[in-house]
Design an enzyme around this catalytic site. Structure first.
Site, PDB file in Angstrom:
ATOM      1  N   ASN A  11       0.862  -1.182   0.000  1.00  6.85           N
ATOM      2  CA  ASN A  11       0.000   0.000   0.000  1.00  6.85           C
ATOM      3  C   ASN A  11       0.903   1.237   0.000  1.00  6.85           C
ATOM      4  OD1 ASN A  11      -1.800   2.046   0.492  1.00  6.85           O
ATOM      5  ND2 ASN A  11      -2.507   1.262   2.475  1.00  6.85           N
ATOM      6  N   LYS A  13       0.087   4.231  -0.218  1.00  2.27           N
ATOM      7  CA  LYS A  13      -0.575   5.386   0.408  1.00  2.27           C
ATOM      8  C   LYS A  13      -0.376   6.644  -0.454  1.00  2.27           C
ATOM      9  CE  LYS A  13      -0.306   3.021   4.781  1.00  2.27           C
ATOM     10  NZ  LYS A  13      -0.243   3.052   6.243  1.00  2.27           N
ATOM     11  N   HIS A  95      -9.544   0.774   5.171  1.00  2.64           N
ATOM     12  CA  HIS A  95      -8.244   1.069   5.786  1.00  2.64           C
ATOM     13  C   HIS A  95      -8.440   2.025   6.964  1.00  2.64           C
ATOM     14  CE1 HIS A  95      -4.169   2.384   6.461  1.00  2.64           C
ATOM     15  NE2 HIS A  95      -3.803   1.284   5.846  1.00  2.64           N
ATOM     16  N   GLU A  97      -6.814   4.463   7.974  1.00  2.00           N
ATOM     17  CA  GLU A  97      -6.633   5.894   7.682  1.00  2.00           C
ATOM     18  C   GLU A  97      -7.908   6.489   7.087  1.00  2.00           C
ATOM     19  OE1 GLU A  97      -2.976   5.250   5.578  1.00  2.00           O
ATOM     20  OE2 GLU A  97      -2.068   4.721   7.505  1.00  2.00           O
ATOM     21  N   GLU A 165      -5.224  -5.084  10.482  1.00  2.00           N
ATOM     22  CA  GLU A 165      -4.211  -4.055  10.711  1.00  2.00           C
ATOM     23  C   GLU A 165      -4.526  -3.324  12.022  1.00  2.00           C
ATOM     24  OE1 GLU A 165      -2.402  -2.952   6.517  1.00  2.00           O
ATOM     25  OE2 GLU A 165      -3.769  -1.423   7.247  1.00  2.00           O
ATOM     26  N   GLY A 171       2.470   2.235  10.796  1.00  2.00           N
ATOM     27  CA  GLY A 171       3.384   3.368  10.637  1.00  2.00           C
ATOM     28  C   GLY A 171       4.094   3.768  11.926  1.00  2.00           C
ATOM     29  N   SER A 211       3.529  -2.108  10.345  1.00  2.00           N
ATOM     30  CA  SER A 211       4.976  -2.130  10.596  1.00  2.00           C
ATOM     31  C   SER A 211       5.657  -3.443  10.207  1.00  2.00           C
ATOM     32  CB  SER A 211       5.282  -1.768  12.051  1.00  2.00           C
ATOM     33  OG  SER A 211       4.873  -0.437  12.314  1.00  2.00           O
TER      34      SER A 211
HETATM   35  O1  G3P Z   1      -1.985  -0.786   4.644  1.00  2.00           O
HETATM   36  C1  G3P Z   1      -0.700  -0.977   5.150  1.00  2.00           C
HETATM   37  C2  G3P Z   1      -0.469  -0.280   6.404  1.00  2.00           C
HETATM   38  O2  G3P Z   1      -1.437   0.501   6.925  1.00  2.00           O
HETATM   39  C3  G3P Z   1       0.705  -0.585   7.219  1.00  2.00           C
HETATM   40  O3  G3P Z   1       1.554   0.494   7.096  1.00  2.00           O
HETATM   41  O4  G3P Z   1       3.729   1.588   7.111  1.00  2.00           O
HETATM   42  O5  G3P Z   1       2.964   0.291   9.118  1.00  2.00           O
HETATM   43  O6  G3P Z   1       3.601  -0.902   7.044  1.00  2.00           O
HETATM   44  P1  G3P Z   1       3.058   0.365   7.629  1.00  2.00           P
END
Ligand code: G3P
Length: 249
Positions: A11, A13, A95, A97, A165, A171, A211
């Protein structure tokens, strides 16, 4: 990893430029990817066509959002028909976000899933709890409620991948432990068994996001109910994303 085909999504983003996308695509085209893994990347809308036209067909392409129904007078929206028109086969829905920053609710997300699937756009359906919900012992309740909104709207589960997630892991560099992720994945599978069907429960892929990186993916991938990953930050670096794709052994 369970018996289904391992699935790794990237993703991207709201990141990238024409140049950085072109570089990432070239690196992905040159990468050696484990055959037995489905790989999908989700660029921002404005780069989907560029990616479709330059990326190897080995990797499928997803949007990060879609409109709830047929296109028309909906300023700023993109319809499922338009995704199909440019050969985009997937969409990420639910998602965190979009739930927590943009304010999309369960019903809106569920209806988007139904419409996208009706147009043969496959869905990466995201669920996950906030830190305060986990700390209050509400992880399962939250995930099951989000699952219910999808289940109320989805009839064809063959075209759906579920992404767990946990919001506190996205993140933040704070990845869920393999045990924490496994516990929720198993609970979601059990929920599907009771509330949808044993067949769907055993065949649907439940992937983990939050993460995931080149260093922690292998341990997570060993867990029975972790069928892949949805990767944010690390999917912008081809070598790391490749390691994650190839983490299932
Ligand atoms: O959709 C993937 C996500 O929200 C995870 O983000 O940067 O923590 O891998 P990240």
């Amino acid at each position: 990893a369970g018996s289904g085909k391992f699935f790794v999504g990237g993703n991207w983003k709201c990141n990238g430029t024409k140049d950085s996308v072109s570089k990432l695509v070239s690196e992905l085209n040159a990468a050696t990817l484990e055959n037995d893994v489905d790989v999908v990347v989700a660029p921002p809308f404005v780069y989907i066509d560029q990616v479709k036209n330059s990326l190897t067909e080995r990797i499928e392409v997803s949007a990060q959002n879609v409109w709830i129904g047929k296109g028309g007078a909906y300023t700023g929206e993109i319809s499922a028909e338009q995704l199909v028109d440019i050969g985009c086969q997937w969409v990420i829905l639910g998602h965190s976000e979009r739930r927590h920053i943009i304010g999309e609710n369960d019903e809106f997300i569920g209806k988007k899933a139904a419409y996208a699937l009706s147009k043969n756009v496959k869905v990466i359906a995201c669920i996950g709890e906030l830190l305060e919900e986990r700390e209050a012992g509400k992880t399962f309740d939250v995930c099951f409620e989000q699952m219910k909104a999808f289940a109320d709207n989805i009839t064809n589960w063959a075209d759906v991948v579920i992404a767990y997630e946990p919001v506190w892991a996205i993140g933040t560099g704070k990845v869920a432990t393999p045990e924490q992720a496994q516990e929720v994945h198993a609970a979601v599978r059990d929920w599907l068994k009771t509330n949808v069907s044993p067949d769907v429960a055993s065949s649907v892929r439940i992937i983990y996001g939050g993460s995931v990186n080149a260093g922690n993916c292998a341990e997570l991938a060993k867990k029975e109910d972790i069928d892949g990953f949805l990767v944010g930050g690390a999917s912008l670096k081809a070598p790391d994303f490749t390691t994650i794709i190839n983490s299932v052994t």
